[in-house]
Design a protein around this motif. Structure first.
Motif, PDB file in Angstrom:
ATOM      1  N   GLU A 100      13.532  11.685  10.408  1.00  0.00           N
ATOM      2  CA  GLU A 100      12.630  11.409   9.282  1.00  0.00           C
ATOM      3  C   GLU A 100      11.458  10.519   9.677  1.00  0.00           C
ATOM      4  O   GLU A 100      10.317  10.761   9.277  1.00  0.00           O
ATOM      5  CB  GLU A 100      13.377  10.784   8.107  1.00  0.00           C
ATOM      6  CG  GLU A 100      12.464  10.644   6.903  1.00  0.00           C
ATOM      7  CD  GLU A 100      13.178  10.300   5.621  1.00  0.00           C
ATOM      8  OE1 GLU A 100      12.461  10.091   4.626  1.00  0.00           O
ATOM      9  OE2 GLU A 100      14.415  10.237   5.604  1.00  0.00           O
ATOM     10  N   ARG A 101      11.697   9.494  10.471  1.00  0.00           N
ATOM     11  CA  ARG A 101      10.607   8.592  10.864  1.00  0.00           C
ATOM     12  C   ARG A 101       9.525   9.334  11.663  1.00  0.00           C
ATOM     13  O   ARG A 101       8.337   9.189  11.409  1.00  0.00           O
ATOM     14  CB  ARG A 101      11.168   7.421  11.666  1.00  0.00           C
ATOM     15  CG  ARG A 101      10.141   6.403  12.027  1.00  0.00           C
ATOM     16  CD  ARG A 101      10.790   5.247  12.793  1.00  0.00           C
ATOM     17  NE  ARG A 101       9.780   4.426  13.377  1.00  0.00           N
ATOM     18  CZ  ARG A 101       9.598   3.154  13.084  1.00  0.00           C
ATOM     19  NH1 ARG A 101      10.376   2.563  12.210  1.00  0.00           N
ATOM     20  NH2 ARG A 101       8.644   2.464  13.671  1.00  0.00           N
ATOM     21  N   ALA A 102       9.944  10.165  12.619  1.00  0.00           N
ATOM     22  CA  ALA A 102       8.983  10.942  13.420  1.00  0.00           C
ATOM     23  C   ALA A 102       8.254  11.960  12.545  1.00  0.00           C
ATOM     24  O   ALA A 102       7.044  12.160  12.679  1.00  0.00           O
ATOM     25  CB  ALA A 102       9.707  11.653  14.564  1.00  0.00           C
ATOM     26  N   ARG A 104       7.555  11.682   9.408  1.00  0.00           N
ATOM     27  CA  ARG A 104       6.559  10.986   8.582  1.00  0.00           C
ATOM     28  C   ARG A 104       5.296  10.695   9.393  1.00  0.00           C
ATOM     29  O   ARG A 104       4.186  10.810   8.876  1.00  0.00           O
ATOM     30  CB  ARG A 104       7.149   9.706   8.005  1.00  0.00           C
ATOM     31  CG  ARG A 104       8.238   9.989   6.970  1.00  0.00           C
ATOM     32  CD  ARG A 104       8.893   8.731   6.422  1.00  0.00           C
ATOM     33  NE  ARG A 104       7.995   7.888   5.657  1.00  0.00           N
ATOM     34  CZ  ARG A 104       7.613   8.125   4.409  1.00  0.00           C
ATOM     35  NH1 ARG A 104       8.037   9.211   3.789  1.00  0.00           N
ATOM     36  NH2 ARG A 104       6.818   7.296   3.778  1.00  0.00           N
ATOM     37  N   TRP A 105       5.426  10.358  10.664  1.00  0.00           N
ATOM     38  CA  TRP A 105       4.250  10.081  11.498  1.00  0.00           C
ATOM     39  C   TRP A 105       3.478  11.359  11.810  1.00  0.00           C
ATOM     40  O   TRP A 105       2.245  11.363  11.845  1.00  0.00           O
ATOM     41  CB  TRP A 105       4.639   9.336  12.773  1.00  0.00           C
ATOM     42  CG  TRP A 105       4.845   7.883  12.496  1.00  0.00           C
ATOM     43  CD1 TRP A 105       6.043   7.227  12.436  1.00  0.00           C
ATOM     44  CD2 TRP A 105       3.839   6.915  12.181  1.00  0.00           C
ATOM     45  NE1 TRP A 105       5.836   5.909  12.097  1.00  0.00           N
ATOM     46  CE2 TRP A 105       4.485   5.695  11.943  1.00  0.00           C
ATOM     47  CE3 TRP A 105       2.456   6.965  12.071  1.00  0.00           C
ATOM     48  CZ2 TRP A 105       3.796   4.532  11.610  1.00  0.00           C
ATOM     49  CZ3 TRP A 105       1.768   5.809  11.734  1.00  0.00           C
ATOM     50  CH2 TRP A 105       2.436   4.613  11.506  1.00  0.00           C
ATOM     51  N   ALA A 172       9.305  10.615   0.607  1.00  0.00           N
ATOM     52  CA  ALA A 172      10.549  10.708   1.375  1.00  0.00           C
ATOM     53  C   ALA A 172      11.159  12.088   1.188  1.00  0.00           C
ATOM     54  O   ALA A 172      10.901  12.766   0.193  1.00  0.00           O
ATOM     55  CB  ALA A 172      11.527   9.627   0.923  1.00  0.00           C
TER      56      ALA A 172
END
Length: 178
Positions: A100-102, A104-105, A172
């Motif tokens: 999820e973090r990657a 979002r970027w 999200a």
């Protein structure tokens, strides 16, 4: 997107982002109202064309031109609005495979790319608008800037909305933008 009042202890950058998002929300509301009005104008024009063709076997020449003018603005305004609300069609197979973090970027980088494309469209659309200065439409004889102004206006909106998406980031996973 409804925005809450900014907390008193926000950093200056956060206050600026909150103000920009509030401005974009106002711009989006105005664009939605304009789309509704333009849809009404377009439908009325087409209905008048159909009625006059059926009753008099001849339709006025301006009806198609007015409908096409409204349609052009509707499409471009909705493009900007759908970008702001994350409602555009996209293939997200790669994004869902990433953590999820990657993801979002990557989405922020895509939003920056969209902002760059919007900046180019703003420049190109403004240049074309200047080239067509003084031209008029065939049937109605409205000034050409009414038609050709749609691209730079909506490109500016697209730029602002994409920049907001890049700074704010996507919703999200599982959430939908309002």
């Amino acid at each position: 997107m409804e925005l809450a009042a900014p907390p008193m202890r926000m950093r200056p950058v956060e206050r600026l982002l909150h103000a920009a998002a509030a401005g974009n929300a106002l711009l989006a509301s105005a664009a939605r109202a304009l789309v509704v009005a333009l849809v009404g104008i377009m439908v009325a024009s087409i209905v008048w064309q159909v009625v006059t063709r059926a009753v008099f076997n001849r339709s006025p020449p301006w009806t198609e031109e007015v409908a096409l003018l409204a349609f052009g603005w509707i499409v471009l305004l909705m493009l900007a609005l759908c970008t702001r609300e994350h409602l555009h069609v996209r293939v997200d197979l790669l994004l869902t495979a990433l953590p999820e973090r990657a993801s979002r970027w990557v989405e922020r980088a895509i939003a920056l790319l969209v902002a760059g494309i919007a900046a180019y469209l703003l420049w190109a659309g403004s240049s074309y608008l200047m080239e067509m200065r003084g031209a008029t439409s065939q049937a109605v004889k409205y000034p050409s800037w009414l038609l050709y102004g749609a691209l730079p206006v909506t490109a500016a909106m697209l730029f602002l909305f994409a920049a907001e998406n890049a700074l704010r980031g996507p919703p999200a996973r599982g959430e939908h933008a309002e």
